[in-house]
Design a protein around this motif. Structure first.
Motif, short mmCIF file in Angstrom:
data_model
loop_
_atom_site.label_atom_id
_atom_site.label_comp_id
_atom_site.label_asym_id
_atom_site.label_seq_id
_atom_site.Cartn_x
_atom_site.Cartn_y
_atom_site.Cartn_z
N CYS A 1 48.90 12.02 -43.24
CA CYS A 1 48.54 13.42 -43.00
C CYS A 1 48.73 14.31 -44.22
O CYS A 1 48.04 15.33 -44.36
CB CYS A 1 49.33 13.97 -41.81
SG CYS A 1 48.86 13.23 -40.22
N ASP B 1 44.97 18.17 -33.77
CA ASP B 1 45.03 19.05 -34.94
C ASP B 1 46.44 19.58 -35.16
O ASP B 1 46.92 19.68 -36.30
CB ASP B 1 44.05 20.21 -34.77
CG ASP B 1 42.60 19.80 -34.95
OD1 ASP B 1 42.36 18.71 -35.48
OD2 ASP B 1 41.71 20.58 -34.53
N LYS C 1 48.56 16.85 -36.63
CA LYS C 1 48.23 16.65 -38.05
C LYS C 1 48.95 17.67 -38.91
O LYS C 1 49.51 17.34 -39.96
CB LYS C 1 46.71 16.73 -38.24
CG LYS C 1 46.26 16.38 -39.65
CD LYS C 1 44.74 16.32 -39.73
CE LYS C 1 44.27 15.90 -41.13
NZ LYS C 1 42.80 15.77 -41.19
N ARG C 2 48.96 18.93 -38.47
CA ARG C 2 49.68 19.97 -39.21
C ARG C 2 51.18 19.69 -39.19
O ARG C 2 51.89 19.88 -40.18
CB ARG C 2 49.38 21.34 -38.62
CG ARG C 2 47.95 21.81 -38.82
CD ARG C 2 47.80 23.28 -38.45
NE ARG C 2 48.12 23.55 -37.06
CZ ARG C 2 47.25 23.49 -36.07
NH1 ARG C 2 45.98 23.14 -36.31
NH2 ARG C 2 47.61 23.77 -34.82
N TYR D 1 52.66 23.66 -28.81
CA TYR D 1 51.24 23.82 -28.49
C TYR D 1 51.04 24.18 -27.02
O TYR D 1 50.31 25.12 -26.68
CB TYR D 1 50.51 22.54 -28.86
CG TYR D 1 49.10 22.41 -28.31
CD1 TYR D 1 48.04 23.09 -28.90
CD2 TYR D 1 48.84 21.61 -27.19
CE1 TYR D 1 46.75 22.98 -28.39
CE2 TYR D 1 47.56 21.49 -26.68
CZ TYR D 1 46.52 22.17 -27.27
OH TYR D 1 45.25 22.06 -26.76
N SER E 1 41.94 8.21 -36.44
CA SER E 1 41.03 9.00 -37.27
C SER E 1 41.11 8.59 -38.74
O SER E 1 40.17 8.83 -39.51
CB SER E 1 41.32 10.50 -37.12
OG SER E 1 42.54 10.86 -37.73
N LEU F 1 45.22 10.35 -33.67
CA LEU F 1 45.36 10.86 -35.03
C LEU F 1 45.36 9.69 -36.02
O LEU F 1 44.66 9.72 -37.04
CB LEU F 1 46.65 11.66 -35.16
CG LEU F 1 47.03 12.17 -36.55
CD1 LEU F 1 45.96 13.08 -37.12
CD2 LEU F 1 48.38 12.90 -36.50
N ASN G 1 41.64 17.50 -28.75
CA ASN G 1 41.26 17.94 -30.09
C ASN G 1 42.26 18.95 -30.64
O ASN G 1 42.66 18.87 -31.81
CB ASN G 1 39.85 18.56 -30.07
CG ASN G 1 38.77 17.50 -29.93
OD1 ASN G 1 38.97 16.37 -30.33
ND2 ASN G 1 37.64 17.88 -29.36
N GLY G 2 42.69 19.89 -29.80
CA GLY G 2 43.67 20.88 -30.23
C GLY G 2 45.02 20.27 -30.52
O GLY G 2 45.68 20.63 -31.51
#
Length: 323
Positions: A281, A24, A27-28, A312, A124, A121, A20-21
């Protein structure tokens, strides 16, 4: 300044990376127009002992003034017979201001995690929100990661795994026995392709395994293997029946037979490809438009994904060290 360069192992990445992290973060990253990504170097080189070419990939990316990095990877397709991963490599993560190396990361798990996260991603945006079943084609290092990543963005209850070696498929299911979904190894693809909501394929197969004649309305197809221009995982009918999306135009239009071959035949036109992850995105393009649409996402990998994933994971590592 500490001159010791931290080494971030596969073990650390596997134990600490949360999909999940990472999803995200990706996506950024795909929404960040500042990140610069040159075309990656793709060099096939002879491997006489195997009578089959291997590949060297060099993948740089820059977030100006902040961070940059390059991944060095080799792909040796026959490594399976030595019980050795096909993909080997390291990632060099560098300070974007002063140029010093911040860390070296093992690339096996970094690549597996970022690849799976990119597919999730895309899912989604492209799979049905209520997708409840998945077929995983392939039993390599990516398979467990792809399953977990897809299940992190959709309410998947049933997963089926196929590989040329049923024993390897059973081992994957055994490794996932404590997850919130059921996992079943299967011997034949054909009947199951028509039943599931999501099909993910990550193989080195030279010829298609996902055949369009078996696809049904509303499915999402995630194509992760077939990294050479003369190999593909989905046939022409699968492409013609589907709305096609790419991770990036930069690599997707040039590097995989899943796209290159249909383009060369005129079966697929560049202008009919719906979008890439940058466009999805940043909301300049839309994903799935109806529950009946069949969507195909083709991933060849992109250095932005590596840089974002390395950043990350590095931050996770720093937080662990500080604690």
């Amino acid at each position: 300044m500490n001159t010791t360069i931290p080494f971030i192992s596969d073990q650390f990445i596997n134990e600490n990376c949360q999909f999940n992290g990472l999803i995200d973060a990706l996506k950024r990253g795909f929404s960040n127009s500042d990140i610069e990504v040159p075309m990656r170097h793709h060099h096939d080189f002879s491997n006489p002992k195997e009578a089959n070419d291997s590949t060297l990939l060099l993948m740089p990316a820059f977030n100006p003034g902040k961070e940059l990095g390059v991944k060095i990877v080799t792909v040796s397709p026959n490594n399976g017979k030595y019980n050795f991963p096909a993909i080997q490599g390291m990632y060099i993560f560098i300070d974007g201001h002063k140029g010093f190396i911040k860390a070296i990361l093992e690339a096996k798990s970094l690549t597996a995690k970022r690849t799976a996260a990119a597919s999730a991603l895309a899912s989604s945006y492209l799979s049905k929100r209520n997708a409840a079943s998945m077929l995983m084609i392939g039993t390599g290092a990516l398979s467990i990661n792809l399953i977990k990543a897809h299940c992190s963005v959709r309410p998947i209850e049933s997963v089926y795994v196929w590989g040329r070696d049923i024993g390897k498929a059973q081992k994957i299911c055994e490794a996932l026995k404590n997850e919130q979904f059921t996992c079943t190894a299967i011997k034949n693809i054909e009947y199951k392709i028509s039943e599931v909501d999501i099909i993910s394929s990550a193989t080195l197969a030279p010829t298609p395994l996902v055949l369009g004649k078996y696809l049904k309305k509303g499915q999402h197809v995630d194509l992760v293997g077939a990294y050479k221009k003369d190999t593909r995982e989905a046939d022409d009918e699968a492409i013609t029946k589907s709305s096609v999306y790419l991770d990036t135009y930069q690599g997707g239009l040039k590097e995989s037979g899943d796209i290159v071959i249909p383009l060369s035949k005129g079966i697929l036109l560049k202008e009919t490809i719906k979008a890439d992850l940058f466009e999805l995105c940043n909301n300049s393009k839309t994903g799935r438009t109806s529950d009946d649409e069949i969507t195909v996402f083709k991933s060849v990998g992109h250095a932005l994904e590596d840089l974002v994933a390395a950043s990350y994971i590095y931050n996770l590592f720093q937080n662990k060290v500080e604690i």
